[in-house]
Design a protein around this motif. Structure first.
Motif, PDB file in Angstrom:
ATOM      1  N   HIS A 176       9.811   0.853  -0.645  1.00 34.42           N
ATOM      2  CA  HIS A 176       9.285  -0.501  -0.488  1.00 34.42           C
ATOM      3  C   HIS A 176      10.405  -1.427  -0.032  1.00 34.42           C
ATOM      4  O   HIS A 176      11.542  -1.315  -0.492  1.00 34.42           O
ATOM      5  CB  HIS A 176       8.703  -1.014  -1.814  1.00 34.42           C
ATOM      6  N   ASN A 178       9.755  -4.961   0.140  1.00 32.95           N
ATOM      7  CA  ASN A 178       9.492  -6.243  -0.518  1.00 32.95           C
ATOM      8  C   ASN A 178       9.387  -6.016  -2.026  1.00 32.95           C
ATOM      9  O   ASN A 178       8.566  -5.214  -2.486  1.00 32.95           O
ATOM     10  CB  ASN A 178       8.184  -6.845   0.011  1.00 32.95           C
ATOM     11  N   PRO A 179      10.207  -6.716  -2.811  1.00 36.85           N
ATOM     12  CA  PRO A 179      10.137  -6.552  -4.276  1.00 36.85           C
ATOM     13  C   PRO A 179       8.753  -6.874  -4.838  1.00 36.85           C
ATOM     14  O   PRO A 179       8.309  -6.232  -5.782  1.00 36.85           O
ATOM     15  CB  PRO A 179      11.199  -7.514  -4.794  1.00 36.85           C
ATOM     16  N   ARG A 180       8.079  -7.863  -4.258  1.00 29.83           N
ATOM     17  CA  ARG A 180       6.753  -8.218  -4.759  1.00 29.83           C
ATOM     18  C   ARG A 180       5.772  -7.058  -4.582  1.00 29.83           C
ATOM     19  O   ARG A 180       4.931  -6.797  -5.433  1.00 29.83           O
ATOM     20  CB  ARG A 180       6.242  -9.459  -4.036  1.00 29.83           C
ATOM     21  N   THR A 181       5.920  -6.361  -3.448  1.00 32.26           N
ATOM     22  CA  THR A 181       5.035  -5.214  -3.223  1.00 32.26           C
ATOM     23  C   THR A 181       5.332  -4.109  -4.213  1.00 32.26           C
ATOM     24  O   THR A 181       4.422  -3.473  -4.758  1.00 32.26           O
ATOM     25  CB  THR A 181       5.208  -4.684  -1.787  1.00 32.26           C
ATOM     26  N   MET A 183       6.532  -4.418  -7.186  1.00 35.32           N
ATOM     27  CA  MET A 183       6.131  -4.820  -8.532  1.00 35.32           C
ATOM     28  C   MET A 183       4.650  -4.527  -8.794  1.00 35.32           C
ATOM     29  O   MET A 183       4.238  -4.376  -9.935  1.00 35.32           O
ATOM     30  CB  MET A 183       6.413  -6.309  -8.744  1.00 35.32           C
ATOM     31  N   ARG A 184       3.842  -4.442  -7.721  1.00 38.81           N
ATOM     32  CA  ARG A 184       2.432  -4.129  -7.914  1.00 38.81           C
ATOM     33  C   ARG A 184       2.245  -2.731  -8.497  1.00 38.81           C
ATOM     34  O   ARG A 184       1.268  -2.466  -9.200  1.00 38.81           O
ATOM     35  CB  ARG A 184       1.683  -4.214  -6.583  1.00 38.81           C
TER      36      ARG A 184
END
Length: 207
Positions: A176, A178-181, A183-184
């Motif tokens: 990944h 993006n960290p936000r991705t 984290m999902r």
């Protein structure tokens, strides 16, 4: 018996009792279209303009052409100069639709009988079901039916998060950006939540 040297005209009167010359050796000075019978072979022959004798029940070389062969003629393959069924004679591309048992034969082959893939395989959005137990570190198998690659990625990220692996390392493993991705996918399990609860719970006084 008269010996007619020139041509004799019969005026369409049929000849009766005609017998062609019979001898064990060829006539001394044969001419074209002369008839001759061999008593040993029992065959009658005629003299071709090319100077060869052809039996009346035989066919001269080159006389049989494609146009003279009946559509339903039963000619053995061994009689042909080239066997049309020989694989070496097959050239070009044959469409799968023209092969009667193509689909049946392909479906009969197992995956391990097919050549190794040279590129990524696209399952078209379908899942691999009825997978068996893992047989090695490089084998993508799981006991649970219906497990796809997306679920494997999610599960791996979850297990790494439960093991308190840093997010940066989880992103490197799942690729990944993006960290936000990422984290999902990192959803703590019951054990991780219980551990966090124990940390936040007040300590009991001991006397």
């Amino acid at each position: 018996m008269p010996n007619w040297l020139p041509q004799h005209r019969y005026n369409q009167i049929p000849g009766v009792g005609f017998v062609m010359p019979t001898s064990s050796t060829e006539p001394a000075a044969p001419v074209a279209f002369e008839l001759w019978a061999h008593p040993g072979t029992g065959k009658a022959s005629w003299r071709t303009p090319g100077g060869t004798w052809i039996a009346l029940d035989d066919v001269a070389d080159g006389a049989v052409t494609n146009a003279k062969i009946a559509a339903r003629a039963g000619i053995a393959l061994s009689k042909l100069a080239t066997n049309p069924l020989d694989r070496a004679q097959h050239t070009g591309t044959q469409l799968a639709a023209t092969i009667s048992d193509f689909v049946t034969q392909v479906r009969a082959n197992r995956l391990d009988q097919i050549a190794t893939a040279g590129a990524d395989l696209n399952a078209g959005g379908f899942r691999w079901t009825n997978l068996g137990a893992p047989q090695g570190p490089n084998v993508l198998l799981d006991k649970r039916a219906g497990l796809d690659l997306h679920q494997l990625r999610h599960s791996a990220a979850t297990h790494l998060g439960d093991a308190e692996i840093p997010l940066q390392l989880i992103m490197g493993k799942t690729r990944h950006k993006n960290p936000r991705t990422a984290m999902r996918y990192v959803k703590p399990g019951a054990e991780a939540i219980a551990t966090a609860t124990d940390v936040l719970a007040p300590r009991r006084r001991t006397h």
